[in-house]
Design a protein around this motif. Structure first.
Motif, PDB file in Angstrom:
ATOM      1  N   GLY A   1     -57.171  46.400  38.363  1.00 33.26           N
ATOM      2  CA  GLY A   1     -58.652  46.249  38.258  1.00 33.26           C
ATOM      3  C   GLY A   1     -58.874  46.544  36.510  1.00 33.26           C
ATOM      4  N   LEU A   2     -60.039  46.998  36.470  1.00 30.11           N
ATOM      5  CA  LEU A   2     -60.507  47.529  34.958  1.00 30.11           C
ATOM      6  C   LEU A   2     -60.092  48.765  34.744  1.00 30.11           C
ATOM      7  N   GLY A   3     -59.728  49.159  33.372  1.00 30.88           N
ATOM      8  CA  GLY A   3     -59.313  50.354  32.973  1.00 30.88           C
ATOM      9  C   GLY A   3     -58.743  50.318  31.546  1.00 30.88           C
TER      10      GLY A   3
ATOM     11  N   THR B   1     -66.720  47.366  26.203  1.00 31.52           N
ATOM     12  CA  THR B   1     -67.276  46.279  27.099  1.00 31.52           C
ATOM     13  C   THR B   1     -67.650  47.181  28.090  1.00 31.52           C
ATOM     14  N   ASP B   2     -68.786  47.038  28.701  1.00 33.25           N
ATOM     15  CA  ASP B   2     -69.762  47.656  29.794  1.00 33.25           C
ATOM     16  C   ASP B   2     -68.834  47.731  31.003  1.00 33.25           C
ATOM     17  N   SER B   3     -68.186  46.902  31.407  1.00 34.09           N
ATOM     18  CA  SER B   3     -67.174  46.800  32.600  1.00 34.09           C
ATOM     19  C   SER B   3     -66.159  48.078  32.387  1.00 34.09           C
ATOM     20  N   VAL B   4     -65.807  47.851  31.415  1.00 37.32           N
ATOM     21  CA  VAL B   4     -64.589  48.783  31.056  1.00 37.32           C
ATOM     22  C   VAL B   4     -64.975  50.249  30.948  1.00 37.32           C
ATOM     23  N   LEU B   5     -65.942  50.534  30.295  1.00 36.47           N
ATOM     24  CA  LEU B   5     -66.777  51.656  30.249  1.00 36.47           C
ATOM     25  C   LEU B   5     -67.053  52.347  31.571  1.00 36.47           C
TER      26      LEU B   5
ATOM     27  N   CYS C   1     -57.252  47.894  26.746  1.00 41.79           N
ATOM     28  CA  CYS C   1     -58.103  48.002  27.671  1.00 41.79           C
ATOM     29  C   CYS C   1     -58.374  46.468  28.211  1.00 41.79           C
ATOM     30  N   GLY C   2     -58.998  46.502  29.407  1.00 42.64           N
ATOM     31  CA  GLY C   2     -58.990  45.281  30.039  1.00 42.64           C
ATOM     32  C   GLY C   2     -58.828  45.279  31.543  1.00 42.64           C
TER      33      GLY C   2
END
Length: 426
Positions: free
Chosen positions: A336-338, A365-369, A349-350
């Motif tokens: 997933g995201l991390g 990126t908002d999703s990563v944060l 990141c990604g």
């Protein structure tokens, strides 16, 4: 975890004891007159024994050894032959001692003593159990004993029903001894024909024992359970299962201290391993589940969410080399995201797939944060879980006191059985 009492006590592995059997020894033509006289004595003894065998006897409990089946009487006969054959031979030599030098007499005596000591050392448990059985049968031969079937079909509840139904108003011992069909036996307090109060339960085949509190025929309260291989549990019980707070130390060197539920680690606890690794956090049905912190033996550490004994959810993993990962996990892998940060400050990141960066994204990126913040929050909550050390220590102290009381009750139980002391069952 070894020997947890997550299951009932009847699930403990048991192994059958071995049995020494000896074949009849052919008589030699050089036997002296004393040997013949000895044989005549045995014939006189055998006559009343055969007469007694004609009488109806209760069904004997049998033991399995491989594919053979031996009854208690066969075991006693085998023991008698093992000890009796050298004894008869030594007696025949002693009767013609003028023909045998003193040094040979001494050698034969030493060989006989060595055989006896070897037999006793190999069958110590069987000898103690047989002596106790004979003592109880001698003192209570005229009474109809209460039948117990722990470990058999029906369980302790059916046994209690039989006891109450057959003798509801008979006298019973407050401290007594009961033997069960599987070879186990209980020494301690009774109430209305069932184990109640303090007592010691010994597992005959599993070579273990429980010392502590009893309620209605089951371990309930505080106690200590130990096994021959070295595993031991100290803590609380409910309805025959580990329940409450306690410490389980395995013979391998691992241990668990914390909350228990229906025989399994459940709640908050600490699992320490012999290799130096340690986990502090939540458990569910014996597995790491929820929030927790794991300290690995190589210096790595993780704080965050677990699911089914694996890192799963959001969490932060710090590596011993200074790198760390913050984000989402799936069954122990980055998924997933991390965000992965190196010790020099560089970042990757990604979106991750099975531990590999699948799609790179900018760090802001908002999703990563969002994933990073969720991982940090889960790690913080795991670190600040409430400790259960005080409750566990109190449970261990209470278990030690209960075990001491149980041992005292067991001594009184054996004395009552030997002396035939009875009191009214209340």
């Amino acid at each position: 975890m070894d020997g947890q009492k997550a299951q009932s006590m009847s699930k403990l592995s048991r192994t059958s004891s071995s049995l020494l059997r000896s074949s009849p020894t052919p008589r030699s033509s050089i036997h002296s007159l004393s040997s013949v006289i000895e044989a005549e004595k045995w014939e006189k003894i055998a006559v009343p024994l055969q007469a007694d065998e004609a009488k109806p006897k209760p069904k004997q409990r049998s033991f399995r050894t491989g594919s053979l089946r031996f009854s208690t009487g066969h075991r006693r006969l085998g023991s008698f032959l093992v000890l009796g054959t050298p004894a008869v031979y030594f007696f025949s030599l002693y009767s013609r001692r003028e023909e045998v030098p003193t040094s040979e007499n001494l050698l034969v005596a030493l060989i006989f003593i060595a055989i006896v000591l070897f037999f006793i050392s190999k069958n110590k448990g069987l000898i103690v159990l047989t002596v106790r059985r004979l003592t109880i049968q001698k003192n209570h031969r005229s009474e109809k004993p209460i039948q117990w079937f722990i470990g058999d079909e029906g369980g302790a509840a059916a046994a209690a029903a039989v006891a109450i139904e057959t003798a509801p108003e008979t006298k019973t011992t407050r401290e007594g001894v009961e033997f069960y069909n599987n070879g186990d036996y209980y020494e301690g307090e009774f109430y209305r024909g069932r184990c109640n109060g303090s007592g010691v339960y010994s597992y005959y085949l599993a070579s273990g024992r429980y010392e502590g509190d009893w309620v209605e025929g089951k371990c309930d309260g505080y106690g200590i359970e130990s096994w021959a291989r070295g595993s031991k549990y100290k803590g609380q019980y409910r309805q025959g299962l580990r329940h409450g707070f306690g410490v389980y130390r395995f013979y391998t060197g691992d241990s668990y201290a914390g909350e228990w539920w229906n025989g399994q680690s459940h709640g908050v606890g600490v699992q320490s391993c012999k290799d130096g690794s340690c986990y502090f956090g939540e458990f569910k049905c014996g597995a790491k589940h929820g929030l927790g912190c794991y300290y690995f033996r190589n210096g790595d550490r993780y704080a965050g969410e677990y699911f089914g004994d694996k890192i799963h959810g959001f969490g932060v993993y710090h590596f011993a080399n200074g790198h760390y990962y913050e984000g989402s996990w799936h069954e122990g892998c980055k998924q997933g995201l991390g965000m992965y940060t190196f010790r020099n400050g560089c970042m990757k990141c990604g979106e991750w797939d099975s531990g590999t960066l699948k799609a790179a994204l900018p760090p802001l990126t908002d999703s990563v944060l969002g994933a990073v913040q969720a991982a940090r929050k889960a790690a913080e909550n795991a670190i600040h879980l409430p400790r259960m050390d005080e409750q566990v220590n109190r449970a261990v102290e209470a278990a030690s006191r209960a075990a001491t009381a149980a041992r005292v009750a067991a001594v009184k139980a054996v004395q009552n059985q030997m002396e035939g002391k009875l009191c009214e069952g209340s």
